[in-house]
Design a protein around this motif. Structure first.
Motif, PDB file in Angstrom:
ATOM      1  N   VAL A  15       0.849  -1.192   0.000  1.00  0.00           N
ATOM      2  CA  VAL A  15       0.000   0.000   0.000  1.00  0.00           C
ATOM      3  C   VAL A  15       0.883   1.240   0.000  1.00  0.00           C
ATOM      4  O   VAL A  15       1.763   1.376   0.842  1.00  0.00           O
ATOM      5  N   PRO A  16       0.648   2.154  -0.954  1.00  0.00           N
ATOM      6  CA  PRO A  16       1.458   3.376  -0.959  1.00  0.00           C
ATOM      7  C   PRO A  16       1.171   4.237   0.269  1.00  0.00           C
ATOM      8  O   PRO A  16       0.091   4.156   0.847  1.00  0.00           O
ATOM      9  N   ALA A  17       2.138   5.051   0.656  1.00  0.00           N
ATOM     10  CA  ALA A  17       1.972   5.915   1.824  1.00  0.00           C
ATOM     11  C   ALA A  17       0.854   6.931   1.585  1.00  0.00           C
ATOM     12  O   ALA A  17       0.151   7.317   2.517  1.00  0.00           O
ATOM     13  N   GLN A  18       0.673   7.358   0.345  1.00  0.00           N
ATOM     14  CA  GLN A  18      -0.346   8.351   0.003  1.00  0.00           C
ATOM     15  C   GLN A  18      -1.232   7.781  -1.101  1.00  0.00           C
ATOM     16  O   GLN A  18      -0.740   7.302  -2.105  1.00  0.00           O
ATOM     17  N   LEU A  69     -15.050  -1.404   7.906  1.00  0.00           N
ATOM     18  CA  LEU A  69     -13.921  -1.960   7.158  1.00  0.00           C
ATOM     19  C   LEU A  69     -12.814  -2.359   8.126  1.00  0.00           C
ATOM     20  O   LEU A  69     -12.408  -1.560   8.979  1.00  0.00           O
ATOM     21  N   HIS A  70     -12.331  -3.581   7.992  1.00  0.00           N
ATOM     22  CA  HIS A  70     -11.257  -4.055   8.866  1.00  0.00           C
ATOM     23  C   HIS A  70     -10.010  -3.209   8.633  1.00  0.00           C
ATOM     24  O   HIS A  70      -9.520  -3.104   7.512  1.00  0.00           O
ATOM     25  N   GLY A  71      -9.537  -2.544   9.676  1.00  0.00           N
ATOM     26  CA  GLY A  71      -8.355  -1.699   9.581  1.00  0.00           C
ATOM     27  C   GLY A  71      -8.665  -0.220   9.725  1.00  0.00           C
ATOM     28  O   GLY A  71      -7.776   0.580   9.956  1.00  0.00           O
ATOM     29  N   VAL A  72      -9.948   0.141   9.582  1.00  0.00           N
ATOM     30  CA  VAL A  72     -10.346   1.545   9.729  1.00  0.00           C
ATOM     31  C   VAL A  72     -10.954   1.726  11.117  1.00  0.00           C
ATOM     32  O   VAL A  72     -11.958   1.112  11.448  1.00  0.00           O
ATOM     33  N   GLY A  73     -10.318   2.563  11.923  1.00  0.00           N
ATOM     34  CA  GLY A  73     -10.789   2.809  13.274  1.00  0.00           C
ATOM     35  C   GLY A  73     -11.204   4.251  13.472  1.00  0.00           C
ATOM     36  O   GLY A  73     -11.155   5.067  12.543  1.00  0.00           O
ATOM     37  N   PRO A 132      -2.880   0.241   7.725  1.00  0.00           N
ATOM     38  CA  PRO A 132      -4.049  -0.648   7.781  1.00  0.00           C
ATOM     39  C   PRO A 132      -5.316   0.018   7.236  1.00  0.00           C
ATOM     40  O   PRO A 132      -6.056  -0.582   6.453  1.00  0.00           O
ATOM     41  N   ALA A 133      -5.545   1.264   7.620  1.00  0.00           N
ATOM     42  CA  ALA A 133      -6.729   1.981   7.145  1.00  0.00           C
ATOM     43  C   ALA A 133      -6.615   2.282   5.654  1.00  0.00           C
ATOM     44  O   ALA A 133      -7.585   2.118   4.904  1.00  0.00           O
ATOM     45  N   SER A 134      -5.440   2.686   5.215  1.00  0.00           N
ATOM     46  CA  SER A 134      -5.236   2.963   3.789  1.00  0.00           C
ATOM     47  C   SER A 134      -5.467   1.707   2.966  1.00  0.00           C
ATOM     48  O   SER A 134      -6.100   1.751   1.911  1.00  0.00           O
ATOM     49  N   SER A 135      -4.972   0.588   3.452  1.00  0.00           N
ATOM     50  CA  SER A 135      -5.147  -0.682   2.764  1.00  0.00           C
ATOM     51  C   SER A 135      -6.630  -1.042   2.661  1.00  0.00           C
ATOM     52  O   SER A 135      -7.105  -1.462   1.601  1.00  0.00           O
ATOM     53  N   ALA A 136      -7.353  -0.855   3.745  1.00  0.00           N
ATOM     54  CA  ALA A 136      -8.787  -1.167   3.752  1.00  0.00           C
ATOM     55  C   ALA A 136      -9.543  -0.289   2.758  1.00  0.00           C
ATOM     56  O   ALA A 136     -10.405  -0.777   2.024  1.00  0.00           O
ATOM     57  N   LEU A 137      -9.220   0.999   2.722  1.00  0.00           N
ATOM     58  CA  LEU A 137      -9.885   1.902   1.785  1.00  0.00           C
ATOM     59  C   LEU A 137      -9.544   1.530   0.345  1.00  0.00           C
ATOM     60  O   LEU A 137     -10.425   1.501  -0.522  1.00  0.00           O
ATOM     61  N   LEU A 167     -10.092  11.630   8.528  1.00  0.00           N
ATOM     62  CA  LEU A 167     -10.837  11.788   7.279  1.00  0.00           C
ATOM     63  C   LEU A 167     -11.900  12.873   7.400  1.00  0.00           C
ATOM     64  O   LEU A 167     -12.104  13.666   6.481  1.00  0.00           O
ATOM     65  N   ALA A 168     -12.579  12.943   8.553  1.00  0.00           N
ATOM     66  CA  ALA A 168     -13.611  13.967   8.770  1.00  0.00           C
ATOM     67  C   ALA A 168     -13.008  15.365   8.683  1.00  0.00           C
ATOM     68  O   ALA A 168     -13.596  16.272   8.076  1.00  0.00           O
ATOM     69  N   THR A 169     -11.836  15.542   9.269  1.00  0.00           N
ATOM     70  CA  THR A 169     -11.153  16.831   9.217  1.00  0.00           C
ATOM     71  C   THR A 169     -10.793  17.192   7.776  1.00  0.00           C
ATOM     72  O   THR A 169     -11.016  18.320   7.335  1.00  0.00           O
ATOM     73  N   ALA A 170     -10.260  16.223   7.039  1.00  0.00           N
ATOM     74  CA  ALA A 170      -9.889  16.466   5.643  1.00  0.00           C
ATOM     75  C   ALA A 170     -11.122  16.778   4.798  1.00  0.00           C
ATOM     76  O   ALA A 170     -11.084  17.669   3.944  1.00  0.00           O
ATOM     77  N   LEU A 171     -12.208  16.059   5.035  1.00  0.00           N
ATOM     78  CA  LEU A 171     -13.441  16.333   4.305  1.00  0.00           C
ATOM     79  C   LEU A 171     -13.909  17.767   4.560  1.00  0.00           C
ATOM     80  O   LEU A 171     -14.243  18.504   3.623  1.00  0.00           O
TER      81      LEU A 171
END
Length: 70
Positions: free
Chosen positions: A6-9, A46-50, A19-24, A57-61
């Motif tokens: 999974v890439p860093a970005q 999603l497994h890995g997203v906590g 883990p969260a990036s991979s799940a997304l 993500l909410a802040t970025a949105l």
């Protein structure tokens, strides 16, 4: 797909950890617009997203005038 592949970005997503990036990525969610099409509950299922990743993500949105679907 294994986590080291999974890439860093991913797209315009903020850094939320591998883990969260991979799940997304596995769910086909690669941009903030894709994130905005989902609810917090959907992402948390999603497994890995906590809670920490969802908060980031909410802040970025919000910074881009977007919000979760819920």
């Amino acid at each position: 797909m294994s986590t080291p592949d999974v890439p860093a970005q991913i797209g315009d997503l903020p850094p939320i950890g591998r883990p969260a990036s991979s799940a997304l990525l596995e769910a086909g969610i690669t941009t903030l617009a894709h994130v905005a099409a989902h609810s917090r509950r959907d992402l948390l299922s999603l497994h890995g997203v906590g809670p920490k990743a969802v908060t980031i993500l909410a802040t970025a949105l919000a910074e881009h005038g977007l919000a979760f679907a819920d």
